[in-house]
Structure formats: C-alpha cells, structure tokens
Design a protein around this motif. Structure first.
Motif: not given
Length: 575
Positions: A57-62, A512-517, A519-527
C-alpha cells in the motif's frame, strides 16, 4: 591497465622452414608446483547493505540511487573482482602472477627458470615460484612481445627485428612471425602444460597472447609493421587464423582459462578484414576481455565477440546462447581509470556507475579493479551491487534493469560506416544508442513513446570520443505519451517466487503521481514533491504479477506533469 587507441605440430614445421630452432620434444618437467594456503577472503557473503523494501500500500522513496539487494543474493559462480593484490575489505580475492618471457626462459637450451626475477612495463616481478607460494587464487600475464621482455636469443634465432615504438616508448617482437610464435608456444607448453600450471585450480585465468603494451592486444604495433613494410594482410591473417587454436589445443580441457585481450573492430590497418577477428578468437574456444569500458559510450555498442549487437531501434541485445556466456569462460573488463591512467573527471560517481552498467550490459563476469582508483570505498553500495550482479544469469539474478538514455557512439559516426551498418535501415538513428539493458527492455508503443530529454546531459566524459549522453527519458503528455512500457525477460520472470518490487529512479520535478500497471493489477501510487532531486521509489508489485505477464507500464496519473525516469530495476525480494 590501459592502452591507447591509435595446429602446433604444423606450426613447428613452418618454423623450421623459416630457419629457426624449435625446441624438440623432451620429457616434460613434472616438478611439482609450490603449494600455498587458501586465500583468507571469504566471498560467499550476501549484500552488505539492507534491502529498501515497500509494502503493497505504501511505496518507499529515498534520495538518489538505490542499489540495494535482497538478503538471499550471493555471488555467481566463476565471477569476481581481480587485481594486482588481494583486498579483503573490498572482497578482491584473485591476485596477479606476472612474469616476463625473458625471466622464465632466458636461454634457448635450458628449461624454465622459476627463481629469476624479471621486469616489464616498468614493473618488477619476483621469481615464479616465489609468487606461486603466496596464498590464494591468481590470474596471470606473461609479458612476451617487448624487446626487453622476450629472451634475447629469440630475435637472434628467428632473424627478426623489433617494431615500434609503442605509446610507452617500447619496441616489440613480431609475434606473428612463425618462428617467434613457435618459441612462445614452447614456453607456454613448458609453463602451463608440462609444469601442470594450467591444471592448478588456483589459476583462474591467463591473459593471452602476452603481446604489446601492458600485454593488451591492440593494433598499434601491427599498424607500425605494415607502415614499415614488414607485414602484409595475408601474412598476418594466415598466422592469426591458427594462433588461437594453437593455444586452445595446447591448453586442452583448461582452454576456458585463456582470455584473449583483443577487441572487436580494432584500430588497425586491414579495414573490414580485421573487424570480426576478436570474435574468431572467442569462437576458437577462449574467453574475452576489454580494457576500456570506462569509455562507456564509445566503440562497444556493437561487440560481436560478446554477442552484443545494435538493433535497428538503437537498443543493444546480447545473444546469451553463445558458448562465451555459458558461465565456463571469462568475460572480463577493467574499470579503474577514472582519475588515473591519464583520465580525469569531476564526476567520478557518474563515470563509475555508467562504466559498470556497460560492463553488465556486455554480461561481464570478471572485473579488474584497483580499490583506490576504482572508488570502491567512496561508493560501497554500488560496488556491492556490482559484485553480486556480475556473472549472474537471467534465472539466477536478483534483479533485471534498464538505464534509460540516449548516447552517442562516435565510433559509428560518419557517412561511411563499416558493415553491418552501411545500409541506413540497419540503424536509422546511428550513432545514437538507446539505453543500457539487462533482462528488462524499454519498449516504445502508442501512448508510451519515450522521449529524449536534456535534464541530465554529459558531454565528452574523459575524452571527445565518449560523445554526448542524455541520461533519463521523458514522457510527453502533449504528444499523448503518458508512460513507459517495459518487457521483462521470460527467464527472469519465471524465477520469481511471487513477491517482487520495482525501483524507479526519477527526477522529482513537477506535480502528479505515477504508478505501475501490470497484468495482475495496478500498484500504489508514488507522489512527487517537486524537490528537483533524483529520487528512487520502491514499489511493491501485486502478488504474482510476473507470473501473470511480463509487461510493466510506468503510468502517469490523469493530469500529471511529464515524468523523467533514469533507471528501473525489477527485484525478486524472495527466492
């Protein structure tokens, strides 16, 4: 080390016809080699830095780059760092054993001298046995061709004169002379076969043929001989086309320890006839090494000896079905000249990273380093990642990656390129190469065409030949391109244990955010926070995403500003 650009029985018969003396068959010297203790360097260790992970549910950004790997990762077989000396701190466990030809075979009628000291290329060498008595595994060079490296009796017996000087002021014997080559083969036989050195498991590999500056097989002296009128193409190619099978047959089951130090498309006098000669050496049954991946944009985009080829879209692909990539042979490079060897840069981190990515694109499994000049202590996370990456296969690697870029390979610039790029359709964007990729390929398709951007441009790093590189590719919302598509190698995807993450290094600019699409679904978004810095987001893929399909898309949210992405890694967090 660095260089500037600029069958045996039949061979013995040919040498006799040339009027030289060839050593007769004699009882081999089976004197046992000195023994030594194993190295104290433990190589079977995993990452020295913790994996940066993420929850579903939560990407990690470094900030900056992220080279972290999962705990299960271990070095690949037949891989590692090698140097002049061991370095336990940097996990360099293979040291050099260097001798000159004159040192070990000073007289025509005597056997090997294993106690004499020697010198070549400004280096001083202990006796052979003294070096072998040191602990640990080793690699070898026999400095053979130099006028001061070769036994004096060879030139006299063969009636040859030296050619040169090279860029270090040294003159060299013509090793393509059948008599000289016959004597050198005799020495190789005594040293490696009769003495049992080739069978020694501590010998990891040996650079061959031992010719020219730093024992690196460039064409400066070959060009000099042609210019002097003492060598022609037919003579050279006649010798060349048996030389490597001579060595392979001599080493027999140990031929995989031979490493040819020449290069594809050498800078020599024979035009198209010389372009694929390094590939011929590899096909004879030996390994290959380049010494110049520091110039990561130049000359190595098309590298047939490594099975690496530029496609019409500018991407480079590697034929991993070739024997050279079986895991048995050495595919080597040397990355130590960043602020050394006459090179200088004010951004060594960039140079180190790009040269190492180039090495991995070529599927290198052994790398020569010098811990100080290689900046290993300064960039420990990156070098640790590299240690655990070299030599891996698609089904053993912890990650697959793509470095997004457009880079100019100036070797291929100009109006009259050599084959295979003489027809324009073979590479329409020549000399621009797209990306460095290993088991993850960025694909342009409608709505996801990647665009060049100048937000991170590098011009003439080290020298003009290294051209211009634009690091990172961009979306173009105005043109309807709102994402990046990637294809994951099926072998890598099949090795997934189900839990994988994707690490996206992006320029944190705009809104604006981005995510990964998938074939198993879309991931949580990165802001994005519009910090203006390069950052890396770790994004957990849906469970089983790589089993469901090998297509991934980095997708902008509706209304988001354009996104620049520099590096993408897919990581198997478990095995």
């Amino acid at each position: 080390m660095r260089r500037a650009r600029p069958a045996i029985v039949a061979l013995a018969a040919a040498a006799l016809l040339a009027g030289c003396t060839v050593t007769s068959e004699a009882e081999p010297d089976r004197t046992s080699l000195p023994t030594a203790e194993p190295s104290g360097v433990d190589l079977d260790i995993g990452p020295r830095h913790d994996l940066v992970d993420a929850s579903p549910d939560t990407p990690t950004v470094v900030d900056g780059d992220d080279w972290s790997l999962p705990e299960w990762t271990r070095p690949a077989p037949n891989s590692g760092y090698f140097s002049e000396e061991e370095d336990a701190d940097e996990l360099v466990a293979v040291r050099s054993v260097d001798v000159s030809w004159r040192q070990i075979h000073p007289t025509a009628d005597g056997g090997l001298d294993r106690d004499a000291r020697g010198e070549a290329q400004g280096l001083s060498f202990d006796g052979l046995d003294a070096q072998l008595q040191q602990p640990g595994d080793f690699w070898m060079r026999v400095f053979a061709s130099g006028e001061d490296w070769a036994p004096e009796w060879v030139a006299a017996d063969c009636g040859v004169a030296s050619v040169g000087p090279d860029y270090d002021g040294q003159r060299h014997l013509p090793i393509w002379d059948e008599c000289v080559w016959g004597h050198l083969l005799d020495t190789y036989r005594e040293l490696f076969v009769d003495g049992g050195l080739a069978d020694n498991p501590r010998l990891r590999f040996v650079y061959v043929p031992g010719a020219f500056t730093w024992a690196e097989y460039d064409y400066e002296m070959i060009q000099a001989a042609v210019d002097a009128g003492t060598l022609d193409e037919r003579t050279y190619l006649t010798w060349y086309r048996h030389a490597w099978t001579d060595l392979v047959e001599l080493f027999g089951d140990n031929a995989h320890k031979l490493v040819f130090t020449g290069e594809d498309y050498p800078f020599g006098p024979f035009g198209d006839a010389q372009n694929l000669l390094a590939k011929e050496a590899v096909e004879a049954g030996m390994g290959i090494r380049t010494g110049i991946t520091e110039l990561f944009n130049f000359h190595l985009s098309e590298a047939p000896a490594y099975g690496s080829h530029i496609q019409p879209d500018g991407h480079m692909t590697v034929d991993e079905s070739l024997p050279i990539h079986s895991g048995r042979f050495v595919v080597g490079t040397e990355n130590e000249c960043y602020t050394d060897c006459g090179y200088m840069t004010d951004d060594p981190y960039y140079a180190v990273v790009m040269s190492n990515l180039k090495a991995l694109q070529l599927r290198v499994n052994w790398m020569y380093v010098v811990p100080g000049p290689s900046y290993m202590a300064e960039y420990p996370e990156h070098w640790d990642w590299l240690r655990l990456s070299i030599g891996q296969k698609a089904d053993t690697s912890a990650d697959a990656w793509a470095a997004l870029r457009d880079a100019e390979d100036r070797y291929w610039a100009g109006d009259d390129p050599p084959p295979p790029f003489d027809p324009p359709a073979a590479w329409p964007a020549r000399p621009w190469a797209r990306n460095l990729e290993r088991w993850l390929v960025q694909v342009d398709e409608p709505g996801s065409v990647a665009h060049r951007t100048d937000v991170d441009a590098h011009v003439h790093v080290f020298e003009e030949d290294n051209g211009t590189a634009y690091e990172g590719l961009s979306t173009s919302v105005a043109d309807g391109d709102t994402g990046f598509v990637f294809e994951v190698d099926e072998r890598f995807a099949a090795a997934s244990a189900g839990r994988d993450v994707v690490k996206v290094t992006f320029l944190d600019r705009g809104a604006g955010s981005f995510s990964l699409e998938t074939d198993a679904g879309t991931t949580a978004a990165v802001d994005r926070t519009d910090s203006g810095a390069w950052r890396t987001a770790t994004i957990a893929l849906p469970e089983g995403a790589l089993t469901a399909g090998t297509r991934l898309r980095v997708a902008l949210a509706e209304g988001a500003d354009d996104l620049v992405v520099r590096f993408v890694r897919v990581v198997h967090t478990t095995r």
